[in-house]
Design a protein around this motif. Sequence first.
Motif, short mmCIF file in Angstrom:
data_model
loop_
_atom_site.label_atom_id
_atom_site.label_comp_id
_atom_site.label_asym_id
_atom_site.label_seq_id
_atom_site.Cartn_x
_atom_site.Cartn_y
_atom_site.Cartn_z
N UNK A 1 0.83 -1.21 0.00
CA UNK A 1 0.00 0.00 0.00
C UNK A 1 0.86 1.25 0.00
N UNK A 2 0.31 2.27 -0.63
CA UNK A 2 0.91 3.60 -0.56
C UNK A 2 -0.21 4.61 -0.33
N UNK A 3 0.00 5.47 0.64
CA UNK A 3 -0.93 6.56 0.93
C UNK A 3 -0.12 7.85 0.89
N UNK A 4 -0.61 8.83 0.17
CA UNK A 4 0.00 10.16 0.20
C UNK A 4 -1.08 11.13 0.70
N UNK A 5 -0.72 11.88 1.71
CA UNK A 5 -1.62 12.87 2.30
C UNK A 5 -1.05 14.25 2.08
N UNK A 6 -1.93 15.23 2.00
CA UNK A 6 -1.47 16.61 1.98
C UNK A 6 -2.29 17.43 2.98
N UNK A 7 -1.66 18.48 3.45
CA UNK A 7 -2.32 19.36 4.40
C UNK A 7 -2.84 20.58 3.64
N UNK A 8 -4.15 20.62 3.50
CA UNK A 8 -4.80 21.76 2.85
C UNK A 8 -5.30 22.74 3.90
N UNK A 9 -6.18 23.61 3.47
CA UNK A 9 -6.73 24.63 4.36
C UNK A 9 -7.52 24.04 5.52
N UNK A 10 -8.14 22.88 5.28
CA UNK A 10 -8.97 22.27 6.32
C UNK A 10 -8.26 21.17 7.09
N UNK A 11 -6.99 20.94 6.80
CA UNK A 11 -6.25 19.90 7.51
C UNK A 11 -5.80 18.79 6.58
#
Length: 144
Positions: A115-125
Amino acid sequence: MILTSMRYILIICLVLTVCSCSQAEPPSPEKQMDSFFDTLKKEGPRVAVDHLIEGTLLKQQKGMQIEAIIPQFEAALKIYGGVDRIERVDEKKFGESFVRYRLITYHTSDAPMFWQFIFFRGKTGWQVYIFSFNDQFGAVFNDA
């Protein structure tokens, strides 16, 4: 008079509690992944994916593509069985706003999935930006 004042205070407290709960920042990436796998075990792939991508850019931009992979996901779980355990292999930050996690799940058939998960932090978290799964090691760990 005192009873009326207490009612107003109680109503204000309730309104503030509801407002603060509705504007809470999404959980950390780790908690979102934990929730994803918990939901996967209890309710299956469709519900787990729906919860993971709910309210994200991923759903807005690639909702149809995500919908198309759910049957593949369901088929993989029929072949490999449910998730027995999860191993977090690595975490890599890209600046302050992106983070990648790679994991291995081990299934009841003793087969691994990657598995690969990429997250980003936007204006809402934090929100999931990309996630993928595969039964081929090199598809996720191509830099190993």
